[in-house]
Design a protein around this motif. Structure first.
Motif, PDB file in Angstrom:
ATOM      1  N   GLU A  69       0.801  -1.197   0.140  1.00 11.28           N
ATOM      2  CA  GLU A  69      -0.105   0.004   0.031  1.00 11.28           C
ATOM      3  C   GLU A  69       1.089   1.320   0.233  1.00 11.28           C
ATOM      4  O   GLU A  69       1.642   1.483   0.935  1.00 11.28           O
ATOM      5  CB  GLU A  69      -0.990   0.031   1.155  1.00 11.28           C
ATOM      6  CG  GLU A  69      -2.131  -1.250   1.326  1.00 11.28           C
ATOM      7  CD  GLU A  69      -2.877  -1.068   2.361  1.00 11.28           C
ATOM      8  OE1 GLU A  69      -2.881   0.133   3.010  1.00 11.28           O
ATOM      9  OE2 GLU A  69      -3.747  -1.786   2.560  1.00 11.28           O
ATOM     10  N   ASP A  70       0.972   2.107  -1.269  1.00  8.67           N
ATOM     11  CA  ASP A  70       1.541   3.108  -1.227  1.00  8.67           C
ATOM     12  C   ASP A  70       0.904   4.380  -0.426  1.00  8.67           C
ATOM     13  O   ASP A  70      -0.142   4.657  -0.988  1.00  8.67           O
ATOM     14  CB  ASP A  70       1.774   3.553  -2.697  1.00  8.67           C
ATOM     15  CG  ASP A  70       3.055   4.701  -2.962  1.00  8.67           C
ATOM     16  OD1 ASP A  70       3.513   5.020  -1.897  1.00  8.67           O
ATOM     17  OD2 ASP A  70       3.254   5.003  -4.326  1.00  8.67           O
ATOM     18  N   ASP A  71       1.681   4.714   0.464  1.00 10.74           N
ATOM     19  CA  ASP A  71       0.902   6.022   1.170  1.00 10.74           C
ATOM     20  C   ASP A  71       1.393   7.338   0.583  1.00 10.74           C
ATOM     21  O   ASP A  71       0.989   8.380   1.063  1.00 10.74           O
ATOM     22  CB  ASP A  71       1.377   6.297   2.590  1.00 10.74           C
ATOM     23  CG  ASP A  71       2.951   6.482   2.740  1.00 10.74           C
ATOM     24  OD1 ASP A  71       3.751   6.588   1.650  1.00 10.74           O
ATOM     25  OD2 ASP A  71       3.334   6.337   3.889  1.00 10.74           O
ATOM     26  N   GLY A  72       2.035   7.416  -0.523  1.00  9.31           N
ATOM     27  CA  GLY A  72       2.247   8.414  -1.227  1.00  9.31           C
ATOM     28  C   GLY A  72       3.337   9.234  -0.948  1.00  9.31           C
ATOM     29  O   GLY A  72       3.534  10.365  -1.236  1.00  9.31           O
ATOM     30  N   PHE A  73       4.305   8.956  -0.104  1.00 17.47           N
ATOM     31  CA  PHE A  73       5.086   9.812   0.598  1.00 17.47           C
ATOM     32  C   PHE A  73       6.464   9.820  -0.610  1.00 17.47           C
ATOM     33  O   PHE A  73       6.716   8.807  -1.329  1.00 17.47           O
ATOM     34  CB  PHE A  73       5.901   8.873   1.606  1.00 17.47           C
ATOM     35  CG  PHE A  73       7.120   9.740   2.055  1.00 17.47           C
ATOM     36  CD1 PHE A  73       8.278   9.483   1.700  1.00 17.47           C
ATOM     37  CD2 PHE A  73       6.921  10.742   3.190  1.00 17.47           C
ATOM     38  CE1 PHE A  73       9.345  10.266   2.029  1.00 17.47           C
ATOM     39  CE2 PHE A  73       8.037  11.422   3.762  1.00 17.47           C
ATOM     40  CZ  PHE A  73       9.517  11.134   3.414  1.00 17.47           C
ATOM     41  N   VAL A  74       6.591  10.981  -1.007  1.00 14.47           N
ATOM     42  CA  VAL A  74       7.755  11.351  -1.884  1.00 14.47           C
ATOM     43  C   VAL A  74       8.891  12.528  -1.396  1.00 14.47           C
ATOM     44  O   VAL A  74       8.442  13.515  -0.805  1.00 14.47           O
ATOM     45  CB  VAL A  74       7.143  11.982  -3.372  1.00 14.47           C
ATOM     46  CG1 VAL A  74       8.114  12.338  -4.315  1.00 14.47           C
ATOM     47  CG2 VAL A  74       6.242  10.997  -3.785  1.00 14.47           C
ATOM     48  N   LEU A  75      10.063  11.937  -1.533  1.00 12.24           N
ATOM     49  CA  LEU A  75      11.272  12.806  -1.168  1.00 12.24           C
ATOM     50  C   LEU A  75      11.880  13.519  -2.245  1.00 12.24           C
ATOM     51  O   LEU A  75      12.630  12.710  -2.928  1.00 12.24           O
ATOM     52  CB  LEU A  75      12.037  12.134   0.004  1.00 12.24           C
ATOM     53  CG  LEU A  75      13.583  12.924   0.276  1.00 12.24           C
ATOM     54  CD1 LEU A  75      12.867  14.104   1.193  1.00 12.24           C
ATOM     55  CD2 LEU A  75      14.497  11.949   0.938  1.00 12.24           C
ATOM     56  N   GLU A  76      11.795  14.623  -2.348  1.00 12.48           N
ATOM     57  CA  GLU A  76      12.480  15.283  -3.546  1.00 12.48           C
ATOM     58  C   GLU A  76      13.909  15.676  -3.101  1.00 12.48           C
ATOM     59  O   GLU A  76      14.183  16.559  -2.306  1.00 12.48           O
ATOM     60  CB  GLU A  76      11.778  16.570  -4.101  1.00 12.48           C
ATOM     61  CG  GLU A  76      10.688  16.164  -4.893  1.00 12.48           C
ATOM     62  CD  GLU A  76      10.086  17.480  -5.973  1.00 12.48           C
ATOM     63  OE1 GLU A  76      10.946  18.338  -6.118  1.00 12.48           O
ATOM     64  OE2 GLU A  76       9.039  17.469  -6.213  1.00 12.48           O
ATOM     65  N   ASP A  77      14.821  14.854  -3.210  1.00  9.94           N
ATOM     66  CA  ASP A  77      16.223  14.812  -2.773  1.00  9.94           C
ATOM     67  C   ASP A  77      17.051  15.617  -3.285  1.00  9.94           C
ATOM     68  O   ASP A  77      16.712  15.846  -4.624  1.00  9.94           O
ATOM     69  CB  ASP A  77      16.571  13.410  -2.525  1.00  9.94           C
ATOM     70  CG  ASP A  77      17.621  13.231  -1.137  1.00  9.94           C
ATOM     71  OD1 ASP A  77      17.862  14.145  -0.488  1.00  9.94           O
ATOM     72  OD2 ASP A  77      17.981  11.920  -1.243  1.00  9.94           O
ATOM     73  N   VAL A  78      18.245  15.888  -2.578  1.00  9.62           N
ATOM     74  CA  VAL A  78      19.167  16.848  -3.305  1.00  9.62           C
ATOM     75  C   VAL A  78      20.570  16.111  -3.022  1.00  9.62           C
ATOM     76  O   VAL A  78      20.801  15.051  -2.652  1.00  9.62           O
ATOM     77  CB  VAL A  78      19.308  18.327  -2.422  1.00  9.62           C
ATOM     78  CG1 VAL A  78      18.073  19.048  -2.693  1.00  9.62           C
ATOM     79  CG2 VAL A  78      19.666  17.971  -1.006  1.00  9.62           C
ATOM     80  N   PRO A  79      21.480  16.197  -4.379  1.00  8.84           N
ATOM     81  CA  PRO A  79      22.465  15.550  -4.416  1.00  8.84           C
ATOM     82  C   PRO A  79      23.521  15.868  -3.041  1.00  8.84           C
ATOM     83  O   PRO A  79      23.545  16.738  -2.396  1.00  8.84           O
ATOM     84  CB  PRO A  79      23.263  16.088  -5.870  1.00  8.84           C
ATOM     85  CG  PRO A  79      22.191  16.599  -6.411  1.00  8.84           C
ATOM     86  CD  PRO A  79      21.191  17.035  -5.282  1.00  8.84           C
ATOM     87  N   HIS A  80      24.248  14.868  -2.695  1.00 10.86           N
ATOM     88  CA  HIS A  80      25.283  14.769  -1.639  1.00 10.86           C
ATOM     89  C   HIS A  80      26.714  14.455  -2.333  1.00 10.86           C
ATOM     90  O   HIS A  80      26.758  13.566  -3.175  1.00 10.86           O
ATOM     91  CB  HIS A  80      24.913  14.054  -0.534  1.00 10.86           C
ATOM     92  CG  HIS A  80      25.598  14.170   0.749  1.00 10.86           C
ATOM     93  ND1 HIS A  80      26.897  13.729   0.974  1.00 10.86           N
ATOM     94  CD2 HIS A  80      25.351  15.136   1.742  1.00 10.86           C
ATOM     95  CE1 HIS A  80      27.468  14.131   2.164  1.00 10.86           C
ATOM     96  NE2 HIS A  80      26.556  14.746   2.458  1.00 10.86           N
ATOM     97  N   LEU A  81      27.716  15.129  -1.817  1.00  7.93           N
ATOM     98  CA  LEU A  81      29.054  14.812  -2.347  1.00  7.93           C
ATOM     99  C   LEU A  81      29.503  13.422  -2.452  1.00  7.93           C
ATOM    100  O   LEU A  81      30.152  12.864  -3.288  1.00  7.93           O
ATOM    101  CB  LEU A  81      30.126  15.522  -1.737  1.00  7.93           C
ATOM    102  CG  LEU A  81      29.951  17.310  -1.527  1.00  7.93           C
ATOM    103  CD1 LEU A  81      31.236  17.795  -0.911  1.00  7.93           C
ATOM    104  CD2 LEU A  81      30.040  17.705  -3.208  1.00  7.93           C
ATOM    105  N   THR A  82      28.764  12.579  -1.271  1.00  9.26           N
ATOM    106  CA  THR A  82      29.151  11.176  -1.359  1.00  9.26           C
ATOM    107  C   THR A  82      28.379  10.438  -2.390  1.00  9.26           C
ATOM    108  O   THR A  82      28.792   9.141  -2.427  1.00  9.26           O
ATOM    109  CB  THR A  82      28.791  10.354  -0.159  1.00  9.26           C
ATOM    110  OG1 THR A  82      27.340  10.988   0.378  1.00  9.26           O
ATOM    111  CG2 THR A  82      29.597  11.322   1.303  1.00  9.26           C
TER     112      THR A  82
END
Length: 517
Positions: free
Chosen positions: A67-80
């Motif tokens: 069951e997809d609760d619709g959580f979306v993280l618009e992530d940003v790049p990290h140096l690692t």
């Protein structure tokens, strides 16, 4: 004008640099929820082209839940992401006396900020962004950081505050002492001297208007600028400026990326601009109230969007009409501006009009048969819509309506942009600058710092550069203004809005009468 802070930063490793620079997007772009960001900004880009990643809720085994609760993280790049073995170090704030009493000094990697906080039962969780703030581990040692700060383009309240807080934040929180000030805008990278910035040097600059580092338009030679950044060994570049500056920062980023070298963005100065605009509006009201058939016109900043004009109007209550770029207006005919001016003069014997500098530009250009030209930063040179409107109203009522009319025109633009920031913007600039510093030291890249529902977050730069932030004519804030001024909506007639609202909405507006908030 709009202003922002951008960052190009690089890791201490050889052949890897990152850039941080502002733009006048975030605006700027008022302190509004995403995507309505405002006046000046802070942004960061990765060394390798890397668009923002959409990460959805996952089970512990990495599989999508049933069951997809619709959580979306618009992530940003990290140096690692690009250097998995990049070493990290304990954050110096662990030893800071200032943070010793804070129960939770560091932001967790699990902390996120929701884009929308008004939801319905059963709705999806929606888009989230990483919360801004200090992390427990950093990816720069203090002695490895060589930062520089440059201001470009037009002025805006709060620039000196941002300069001060970047310097003080880097020095007091992270022990960075190698900070340069680039004088005279972009061309200062290759044609001007630099000055060493210390907390002592910038101690009281927040009390002054303008920019301590001086500024200029144009002079953007991308290759020379990046050459200078490389030659000096600079690994964090903070760029403070407006629309043209943002475009320049983008070119620098592209060149840095091409060379295998790496920026941050958000806005400030809005509250100060709105507050100072009250003086001009109040002066106009006093003038027109003291004469027969007085009409005062106040022109405020707003090249492409009318946020300052709109909020200044709502804050004042003496304004009878507000004209902004997003809402085309027309002069003659039923529902036109001339009809409304005459109605208000009959009712009150005076009126005040606030107009954003970018409003009615096509109308003015057509009337004056002027061609479009641009300034050194590539911005469209605006015609003086305030003077034009003043003359149009005067000619109509004098020659056509045969009425005596007293016109008063006030343009406080240069007064507003040259003043120091007020208390509210000083606090905001401090949070903005410190969040940018925390993000850079923690190794994040390709992001903008901005408030989302009153919490600062790291937002992918593409979210604030993909569209221009403008006043939405179908939102409640514009409806509140129409209710406050009782001005016409200009949705009918020859100058009707086209492709701005749908026909169903227009039909509803045509059949209603705005009376009160």
């Amino acid at each position: 004008m709009e202003a922002s802070i951008s960052l190009i930063g690089s890791t201490p490793k050889p052949n890897l640099s990152s850039l941080i620079s502002p733009s006048s997007s975030v605006v700027l772009h008022p302190r509004l929820p995403l995507p309505a960001l405002r006046l000046k900004k802070v942004s960061a880009f990765p060394r390798i082209s890397h668009r923002n990643r959409l990460i959805r809720a996952q089970c512990s085994d990495g599989l999508r839940p049933e069951e997809d609760d619709g959580f979306v993280l618009e992530d940003v790049p990290h140096l690692t992401t690009f250097l998995p073995d990049l070493p990290s170090y304990p954050n110096p704030l662990k030893e800071s006396q200032a943070y010793a009493i804070v129960k939770r000094t560091f932001v967790s990697s699990e902390d996120v900020v929701a884009q929308n906080i008004v939801v319905q039962k059963g709705s999806k969780r929606g888009v989230h962004f990483r919360r801004a703030g200090p992390r427990e581990r950093v990816y720069f040692r203090s002695d490895e950081v060589k930062a520089c700060i440059v201001t470009c383009g037009g002025l805006c309240p709060g620039i000196n505050t941002v300069i001060r807080e970047i310097v003080c934040g880097l020095n007091s929180m992270y022990g960075v002492s190698n900070i340069l000030g680039i004088q005279g805008g972009y061309k200062g990278f290759y044609s001007k001297n630099t000055i060493t910035l210390t907390p002592k040097v910038v101690n009281d600059i927040h009390k002054r208007g303008g920019t301590f580092l001086q500024t200029s338009r144009g002079g953007h030679d991308t290759a020379k600028i990046v050459d200078n950044i490389q030659d000096r060994g600079i690994n964090q570049v903070y760029i403070i400026g407006g629309d043209g500056t943002q475009k320049g920062a983008e070119k620098i980023y592209q060149e840095v990326e091409r060379r295998g070298l790496q920026v941050i963005d958000k806005s400030f100065g809005f509250d100060t601009a709105v507050e100072e605009a009250q003086r001009a509006i109040n002066a106009a009201h006093v003038e027109v109230e003291s004469v027969e058939n007085g009409v005062g016109i106040v022109k405020l900043m707003g090249r492409y969007s009318g946020f300052i004009a709109m909020i200044a109007t709502l804050a004042n209550r003496d304004v009878d009409c507000c004209l902004i770029p997003e809402s085309p207006f027309y002069l003659e005919g039923k529902g036109g501006l001339f009809e409304f001016v005459e109605q208000r003069l009959k009712e009150n014997s005076h009126m005040v009009i606030v107009i954003a500098e970018g409003a009615g530009q096509d109308y003015v250009a057509q009337s004056m048969r002027a061609s479009e030209t641009k300034d050194a930063s590539g911005n469209r040179l605006l015609l003086d819509v305030g003077l034009w409107l003043t003359q149009q109203i005067k000619d109509h009522f004098t020659n056509v309506r045969k009425m005596t009319i007293n016109m008063k025109y006030i343009d406080p633009t240069y007064m507003i942009r040259a003043i120091p920031s007020n208390a509210s913007d000083n606090v905001y600039c401090t949070l903005l600058a410190q969040s940018a510093v925390h993000g850079a030291m923690a190794g994040y890249s390709g992001f903008t710092v901005g408030p989302v529902n009153s919490r600062h977050a790291y937002i992918p730069i593409s979210r604030v550069t993909e569209v221009t932030n403008t006043v939405k004519l179908t939102d409640r804030m514009w409806a509140r203004l129409l209710a406050s001024t009782n001005q016409p909506s200009f949705l009918t007639g020859e100058g009707a809005l086209k492709n701005v609202i749908d026909m169903e909405t227009q039909d509803k507006i045509d059949n209603m009468k705005i009376s009160s908030i």
